[in-house]
Design an enzyme around this catalytic site. Sequence first.
Site, PDB file in Angstrom:
ATOM      1  N   GLU A  44       0.829  -1.210   0.000  1.00  0.00           N
ATOM      2  CA  GLU A  44       0.000   0.000   0.000  1.00  0.00           C
ATOM      3  C   GLU A  44       0.862   1.259   0.000  1.00  0.00           C
ATOM      4  OE1 GLU A  44      -2.852  -0.473   3.181  1.00  0.00           O
ATOM      5  OE2 GLU A  44      -3.972  -1.948   1.999  1.00  0.00           O
ATOM      6  N   GLU A  55      -1.528  -9.963  -6.168  1.00  0.00           N
ATOM      7  CA  GLU A  55      -1.472 -10.703  -7.428  1.00  0.00           C
ATOM      8  C   GLU A  55      -0.548 -10.012  -8.425  1.00  0.00           C
ATOM      9  OE1 GLU A  55      -4.052  -9.735  -5.667  1.00  0.00           O
ATOM     10  OE2 GLU A  55      -5.854 -10.917  -6.064  1.00  0.00           O
ATOM     11  N   CYS A  86      -9.112  -8.585  -7.709  1.00  0.00           N
ATOM     12  CA  CYS A  86      -9.877  -7.402  -8.123  1.00  0.00           C
ATOM     13  C   CYS A  86      -9.912  -7.318  -9.652  1.00  0.00           C
ATOM     14  CB  CYS A  86      -9.258  -6.139  -7.524  1.00  0.00           C
ATOM     15  SG  CYS A  86      -7.776  -5.570  -8.398  1.00  0.00           S
TER      16      CYS A  86
HETATM   17  N1  THU Z   1      -5.971  -6.494  -2.408  1.00  0.00           N
HETATM   18  C1  THU Z   1      -5.126  -7.407  -2.941  1.00  0.00           C
HETATM   19  O1  THU Z   1      -3.908  -7.376  -2.719  1.00  0.00           O
HETATM   20  N2  THU Z   1      -5.651  -8.373  -3.745  1.00  0.00           N
HETATM   21  C2  THU Z   1      -6.981  -8.552  -3.950  1.00  0.00           C
HETATM   22  O2  THU Z   1      -7.359  -9.487  -4.623  1.00  0.00           O
HETATM   23  C3  THU Z   1      -7.947  -7.631  -3.357  1.00  0.00           C
HETATM   24  C4  THU Z   1      -7.379  -6.449  -2.661  1.00  0.00           C
HETATM   25  C5  THU Z   1      -5.414  -5.487  -1.487  1.00  0.00           C
HETATM   26  C6  THU Z   1      -5.320  -4.084  -1.997  1.00  0.00           C
HETATM   27  C7  THU Z   1      -5.335  -3.290  -0.701  1.00  0.00           C
HETATM   28  O3  THU Z   1      -4.016  -3.220  -0.191  1.00  0.00           O
HETATM   29  C8  THU Z   1      -6.170  -4.126   0.248  1.00  0.00           C
HETATM   30  O4  THU Z   1      -6.199  -5.419  -0.320  1.00  0.00           O
HETATM   31  C9  THU Z   1      -7.563  -3.614   0.455  1.00  0.00           C
HETATM   32  O5  THU Z   1      -8.207  -3.394  -0.751  1.00  0.00           O
END
Ligand code: THU
Length: 130
Positions: A44, A55, A86
Amino acid sequence: MTDRELINKARDAAKYAYAPYSRFSVGAALECDDGAVYTGCNVENAALGCTICAERTAICKAVSEGRRRFVRLAVYCGGNDYCVPCGTCRQVLHEFAPTIELLCARGNGSYVSYRLTDLLPAAFGGEFLN
Ligand code: THU
């Protein structure tokens, strides 16, 4: 490698998640056609839109080391919901592995599997540009 082993790698990768804003840790394990596995976690950023999902971390690690043929991807997050990629990650996966198998796991280790074609039907790909 069994599904369970790949999911365990994704779970282990989630331990490295940098997620101070969402506190939602995600891990991914991407299997290449020769059995090599690349892992990733979410990274993040204070500018939230700069966040990179687990991913895509795994995909970029693999592609940047010369890998382009992928057969399975495990995604793990704690909690009660199966962790599905996502929309952005589905599109990025489509570029390299449009029919890849996805193992979507939750906190207790149980998982559901999908084909990317089920999660991203009628996808936009490079053939549109030729
Ligand atoms: N996130 C992922 O790393 N992969 C996913 O498949 C869904 C969301 C992360 C992004 C962000 O850091 C946190 O999860 C919340 O959205």
